[in-house]
Design a protein around this motif. Sequence first.
Motif, PDB file in Angstrom:
ATOM      1  N   ARG A   4       0.850  -1.191   0.000  1.00 38.64           N
ATOM      2  CA  ARG A   4       0.000   0.000   0.000  1.00 38.64           C
ATOM      3  C   ARG A   4       0.883   1.237   0.000  1.00 38.64           C
ATOM      4  N   TYR A   5       0.408   2.300  -0.645  1.00 40.52           N
ATOM      5  CA  TYR A   5       1.079   3.585  -0.619  1.00 40.52           C
ATOM      6  C   TYR A   5       0.536   4.360   0.567  1.00 40.52           C
ATOM      7  N   PHE A   6       1.406   4.905   1.395  1.00 38.22           N
ATOM      8  CA  PHE A   6       0.976   5.631   2.583  1.00 38.22           C
ATOM      9  C   PHE A   6       1.339   7.097   2.462  1.00 38.22           C
ATOM     10  N   GLY A  10      -3.762  10.510   3.014  1.00 37.33           N
ATOM     11  CA  GLY A  10      -4.551   9.413   2.487  1.00 37.33           C
ATOM     12  C   GLY A  10      -5.382   8.633   3.468  1.00 37.33           C
ATOM     13  N   ARG A  14      -8.474   7.611   1.292  1.00 45.21           N
ATOM     14  CA  ARG A  14      -7.800   6.862   0.240  1.00 45.21           C
ATOM     15  C   ARG A  14      -8.627   5.648  -0.201  1.00 45.21           C
ATOM     16  N   ASP A  16      -8.524   1.839  -1.496  1.00 44.56           N
ATOM     17  CA  ASP A  16      -7.593   0.714  -1.413  1.00 44.56           C
ATOM     18  C   ASP A  16      -6.962   0.387  -2.754  1.00 44.56           C
ATOM     19  N   SER A  19      -4.359   2.990  -3.553  1.00 40.53           N
ATOM     20  CA  SER A  19      -3.223   2.815  -2.656  1.00 40.53           C
ATOM     21  C   SER A  19      -2.354   1.643  -3.101  1.00 40.53           C
ATOM     22  N   SER A  23       1.745   1.511  -4.709  1.00 40.86           N
ATOM     23  CA  SER A  23       2.578   0.867  -3.694  1.00 40.86           C
ATOM     24  C   SER A  23       3.968   0.510  -4.215  1.00 40.86           C
TER      25      SER A  23
END
Length: 128
Positions: A4-6, A10, A14, A16, A19, A23
């Motif tokens: 996942r991109y944090f 977000g 955000r 899923d 995200s 990632s």
Amino acid sequence: SHDRYFTPLGGRWRADEMSENFSDNTKFQTWRKLWLYLAKAEKDLGLEITDEQVKDMENNLVHIDYKLAAEEERKRRHDVMAHVHTFGVAAPAAAPIIHLGATSCYVGDNADLIILRNGMDILRPKLA
């Protein structure tokens, strides 16, 4: 977690799927796919690339040793070369031909374009 991109922005809003698209897993698996496509094209053009090397790459597209990649990046001070080495450890038969004849921009820029396009594919139906 690398799936996942944090971002501080977000958390609550955000999506899923977005995200996941941005990632580390998606980015570096895309790099590996691009190196595979490059090797296949070079093989088709007559470079000495074996079926074993291609198969070794195909079998190691998704399991990325992020600890090794971080160690290599500290040592080499170059993210792409760190991942070339990390992929080569995972796919030793292919190590000599991973990234053969390419620049860092080959994987970096193309992966960015693919990920941005996929992000637009996620976003477009939500806007309609």
